[in-house]
Each structure stands twice: as C-alpha cells, then as structure tokens.
Design a protein around this motif. Structure first.
Motif, PDB file in Angstrom:
ATOM      1  N   ASP A  45       0.894  -1.405  -0.178  1.00  0.00           N
ATOM      2  CA  ASP A  45      -0.069  -0.100  -0.005  1.00  0.00           C
ATOM      3  C   ASP A  45       0.855   1.332  -0.058  1.00  0.00           C
ATOM      4  OD1 ASP A  45       0.997   0.072   2.591  1.00  0.00           O
ATOM      5  OD2 ASP A  45      -0.957  -0.346   3.579  1.00  0.00           O
ATOM      6  N   GLY A  46       0.224   2.377  -0.269  1.00  0.00           N
ATOM      7  CA  GLY A  46       0.863   3.596  -0.436  1.00  0.00           C
ATOM      8  C   GLY A  46       1.543   3.907  -1.559  1.00  0.00           C
ATOM      9  N   THR A  77      -3.283   1.377  -3.626  1.00  0.00           N
ATOM     10  CA  THR A  77      -2.215   2.528  -3.932  1.00  0.00           C
ATOM     11  C   THR A  77      -2.683   3.472  -4.856  1.00  0.00           C
ATOM     12  OG1 THR A  77       0.150   3.004  -5.132  1.00  0.00           O
ATOM     13  CG2 THR A  77      -1.253   1.100  -6.198  1.00  0.00           C
ATOM     14  N   HIS A 244       9.714   3.621   3.347  1.00  0.00           N
ATOM     15  CA  HIS A 244       8.340   3.542   2.495  1.00  0.00           C
ATOM     16  C   HIS A 244       7.322   4.650   3.440  1.00  0.00           C
ATOM     17  CE1 HIS A 244       5.654   2.652  -0.389  1.00  0.00           C
ATOM     18  NE2 HIS A 244       4.612   1.993   0.757  1.00  0.00           N
ATOM     19  N   LEU A 245       7.313   4.648   4.519  1.00  0.00           N
ATOM     20  CA  LEU A 245       6.339   5.575   5.180  1.00  0.00           C
ATOM     21  C   LEU A 245       6.575   6.921   4.792  1.00  0.00           C
ATOM     22  CD1 LEU A 245       4.070   6.055   7.602  1.00  0.00           C
ATOM     23  CD2 LEU A 245       5.963   6.059   9.145  1.00  0.00           C
ATOM     24  N   SER A 247       7.262   8.356   2.212  1.00  0.00           N
ATOM     25  CA  SER A 247       6.404   8.680   0.976  1.00  0.00           C
ATOM     26  C   SER A 247       5.009   9.042   1.062  1.00  0.00           C
ATOM     27  CB  SER A 247       6.882   7.776  -0.069  1.00  0.00           C
ATOM     28  OG  SER A 247       5.901   6.537   0.290  1.00  0.00           O
ATOM     29  N   ASP A 248       4.782   8.824   2.143  1.00  0.00           N
ATOM     30  CA  ASP A 248       3.000   9.354   2.506  1.00  0.00           C
ATOM     31  C   ASP A 248       3.337  10.822   2.470  1.00  0.00           C
ATOM     32  OD1 ASP A 248       1.038  10.395   4.550  1.00  0.00           O
ATOM     33  OD2 ASP A 248       0.306   8.278   4.120  1.00  0.00           O
ATOM     34  N   ASN A 250       1.261  12.919   3.871  1.00  0.00           N
ATOM     35  CA  ASN A 250       0.944  13.753   5.188  1.00  0.00           C
ATOM     36  C   ASN A 250       2.034  13.467   6.043  1.00  0.00           C
ATOM     37  OD1 ASN A 250      -1.950  14.523   4.652  1.00  0.00           O
ATOM     38  ND2 ASN A 250      -2.372  12.380   4.633  1.00  0.00           N
ATOM     39  N   ILE A 251       2.953  12.357   5.847  1.00  0.00           N
ATOM     40  CA  ILE A 251       3.822  12.178   7.011  1.00  0.00           C
ATOM     41  C   ILE A 251       5.141  13.270   6.538  1.00  0.00           C
ATOM     42  CG2 ILE A 251       5.896  10.468   7.576  1.00  0.00           C
ATOM     43  CD1 ILE A 251       3.091   9.993   8.839  1.00  0.00           C
ATOM     44  N   GLY A 288      11.040  11.907   1.454  1.00  0.00           N
ATOM     45  CA  GLY A 288       9.574  11.629   1.074  1.00  0.00           C
ATOM     46  C   GLY A 288       9.173  12.182  -0.219  1.00  0.00           C
ATOM     47  N   VAL A 348      -2.250  13.219  -5.044  1.00  0.00           N
ATOM     48  CA  VAL A 348      -2.061  13.305  -3.657  1.00  0.00           C
ATOM     49  C   VAL A 348      -2.106  14.675  -3.103  1.00  0.00           C
ATOM     50  CG1 VAL A 348      -1.069  11.044  -3.311  1.00  0.00           C
ATOM     51  CG2 VAL A 348       0.311  13.187  -3.553  1.00  0.00           C
TER      52      VAL A 348
END
Length: 453
Positions: A45-46, A77, A244-245, A247-248, A250-251, A288, A348
C-alpha cells in the motif's frame, strides 16, 4: 544374571526402536510441512516508489526460493514513480511462479501505477467497492514539460500497456482509456470490460478464485492448485517500512513542519539538540518529497512563512509578521503537491485535518514565542549584575555616537542608549545614566570631574 542381562537388552532395543520411530515421525512431519502448499501474501500500500519495487522483487524471489505455490499481492495504491512502476511490471511479467493481485479490501484502489501492476499479474482480482484506473494524462498536469517530451512519455506508456495486455491477454482498449481519458472503473466494470479477471471480497476468496486457473509462467502453462493452501505473510522489514512511510504525503509534510519547529527553537534558545533533530526531520521529509509530485511554489510559500516567523523574533511587529507567516504556511500546505505529471504518478494532497492541526500547533507555538519575547523586553533584574538595569547616576562612556540611538559602555558592558533630550553625543563623551527604558539607557552628558567609566 542371564535373565537380568536379557531384560536389559530388551529394554535397550525397545528404547532404540522408540527413538528411531520418533525420529521418523518428526522427519515425516517436517517433510509434510515442506510439501504443504503455501501462498505468500505481500501487503502493498501507499505510493509506488523504489522501496516498494525492491520489496516486491525480493518477496517474489523469496517465495520461489522457499517453494511457495503462488504469491498474492494485496494492493492499495494511489500511484507513484514511473521508473519504479516499470521495474515492478518487469518483475511480475518475468516472475518464476504465479502472482495474484487482489485490490482489496473494499475501498482500496489501484490508481495510476496500480493499474499497470494489477494488469501485469497472472490473476487479477478486485474487492467490491474498490476501483482501478485514472492514470491521469500528462496534458492535464500543468507541468513545464515540452510537447515533444509529453508525446514521448505518453507513447512509451501506451507501449507498456500494449505489452502487458498482450502478455496477460487483457483488453487493450480498456487499458488505454485509463490513460488517455483518465477513466476510473469499479470492480464490476473492470471485470465486464476485461481489465481484470474477477471479484473477491476477501483474500481467501481471491485465492479460491485463482485455484484451478491455468496461467502462463515464463512460457510454461501452469495450473494453479491452491486448495487447502496455507498463507504466509511477507512484510517489509523495519528499514523498508520506515523509508516507505516517508513517501506518505501527510507524513512528509508533518516531518517538514516539525523540522522547522526544531530550527526555529534552536534560533530562539541555542542547544544543538533541537537544531540537529530539526535538520534530520527536514532531510527525511525531502526523501519523501522525492517520491511525490512536489509543487515548488507550495514549498516556497512554506519557506516564506518560516522566514517571517524568524523575523518575528528580531523585529517588533506586534504579531503581524507571525500572522503573515501563518497565512503563507496554510497556503503552502494546501498547494504542496501538484497534479500528476506522468500517467503513473499519484494524485495526492495534504489532508485538511492535518493542515488544520499543524496550523493550530504553529499558531500556538508562535504565540508562546511572541509572549516570551515581549516579557524578555520588559523584564527588570537586580541592580549591580552584568546585564541588569543600571541605577540612576551610573557613569558611562559613549562607544557608538548617539544620533539619537547609539551605544554606551557602562557597568562593565555595552548598552544600547539614547540621549535624554534626543541630542547627538559624540564617541568618547562621558555620560550619566538618567534611567533605564527596557534594555535602553537614557543618558545625558556628564560635565563633572573624574573617570566616567
């Protein structure tokens, strides 16, 4: 004696036979476990990035190495990088064992790059309530890409779709509409158009759907035998999960915001710790941003807001600079990401609750800083200390001409000063302190005798 010896031999032989039988049983159980049908499940996911590409490649290689019957990619995704998408498609088209893609559970999507990944699988299924497609055309992106380059990328992408459709026997016309028309389809519509093979509400249903189907694996016809197969989860390792987180969308925005908090606090109260942590957070945020369609204009607006916050610490603006900084911060956050620039890129944006929360935190943070700055300007300390307010009649000497503001050396340090009657007083003139106005001395020339310093 002979009788005892005979009994001992019988017991010994019994123990040996028992141990041998137990060993055979354990060996048989191990072999049975090794021969059991296993399906490796990979949650994906993501945003599609290089981390996801490496994870899928290594996971399929591990499944083949450990004798798995098939691999299931549980996909959700918004899309991602074109280069990473091509590598994933290449991995799936050349996979040494059957690969099943399940877009699920309900509410999941295989948008943009996800469309290519789903089509490249041997068996493609979707959960009811999921959607696929909307590989946004380059022409609607608003990016500064020349017409020739746009046409080249679009033609290259269409050629990739043709290759996938031919290899996996999928509807090419349907696939092209997801790019040229940015069409998005529900699970039932995609099945009806021949884009995917079927629907499945759960992972178990997706495996059951694939059971018995014949697929082409590197030129060999393989019939999937997945009845009573056990599933084995293959997740990203901690480092892959962390990267990988980032690339969110919001993060990445939150990390960038927290990073400038750290740098701002470092300027207000130097301690190295907040500055280092803030710098690390900003670097991680830019990692990211590398996987996201970053809008330079939005980033510059946030940067302008940071500059205004810094100026608020040094310039008396009664909070106007802070208000301007907050406005720039909100506008920059809302425009931080652009529309997709390639057919696989994700559409996004920063979620509104995140913008609202970070804006409130920023406003509270700047309010506290402004209050602290105002108090520091008004504070008075005990007499006789370096940095404390000087008593009346203290003597000093002009270091920087007062015209009308300058500096005076008094009480062991240099002070900002001005003449009581706003006159100009030259350097080296002895002066006497009349009063203290905040951190500014109000002085008058000293006409008496003796050392003024």
């Amino acid at each position: 004696m002979n009788r005892r010896w005979g009994i001992s031999r019988v017991r010994l032989i019994s123990r040996v036979l028992f141990g041998f039988g137990l060993a055979l049983l354990l060996a048989g159980t191990t072999l049975a476990q090794d021969d059991a049908k296993k399906v490796y499940v990979m949650p994906v996911d993501g945003v599609v990035d290089q981390i996801m590409e490496g994870y899928i490649r290594d996971g399929i290689a591990k499944a083949e190495r450990e004798g798995a019957t098939a691999v299931v990619i549980q996909l959700d995704t918004p899309g991602g990088a074109l280069d990473a998408t091509r590598e994933i498609v290449k991995t799936l088209l050349n996979a040494p064992l059957p690969v099943i893609v399940w877009v699920g559970p309900g509410g999941s999507r295989a948008a943009s790059a996800g469309t290519f990944i789903t089509m490249a699988s041997h068996v493609a299924t979707m959960a009811p309530g999921s959607n696929i497609g909307a590989a946004t055309p380059i022409d609607s992106s608003g990016q500064d890409i020349g017409a020739d380059l746009k046409a080249k990328i679009l033609e290259d992408t269409n050629a990739l779709l043709r290759s996938i459709s031919t290899e996996r026997n999928r509807n090419l016309d349907w696939a092209l509409t997801t790019v040229t028309d940015a069409r998005s389809y529900t699970a039932d519509e995609a099945v009806e158009e021949g884009g995917v093979d079927g629907t499945a509400r759960t992972l178990e249903e997706a495996i059951a759907f694939a059971d018995g189907r014949t697929v082409n694996v590197n030129g060999q016809e393989v019939t999937l035998d997945l009845a009573d197969a056990t599933t084995v989860d293959v997740n990203m390792n901690p480092l892959q999960s962390l990267l990988h987180l980032l690339s969110d969308p919001n993060i990445a925005f939150i990390l960038f915001t927290l990073g400038f908090y750290g740098l701002l606090f470092e300027l207000q109260s130097p301690n190295f710790v907040t500055g280092i942590l803030g710098g690390i957070a900003i670097i991680l945020a830019f990692i990211g941003f590398g996987s996201l369609p970053l809008n330079l204009g939005g980033l510059l607006l946030i940067g302008l807001g940071i500059v205004l916050f810094i100026l608020e610490l040094t310039v008396t603006s009664h909070g106007l600079l802070a208000i301007g900084g907050i406005v720039c911060f909100v506008l920059g956050a809302a425009a931080l990401y652009t529309e997709p620039g390639t057919p696989t890129a994700p559409d996004v944006s920063v979620a509104f609750p995140v913008i609202a929360s970070m804006t409130l935190v920023t406003a509270a943070f700047m309010t506290l800083i402004i209050i602290a700055a105002v108090r520091s300007r008004r504070i008075g300390t005990a007499e006789g200390l370096i940095g404390a307010g000087l008593p009346s009649n203290a003597m000093g000497e002009v270091r920087r001409p007062l015209s009308p503001i300058g500096s005076v050396y008094a009480g062991g340090e240099e002070w900002t000063a001005r003449a009581v009657d706003e006159r100009t007083i030259d350097r080296g003139t002895p002066v006497r302190v009349i009063r203290t106005d905040g951190l500014t001395l109000v002085v008058e020339p000293f006409e008496g005798t003796g050392s003024a310093t």
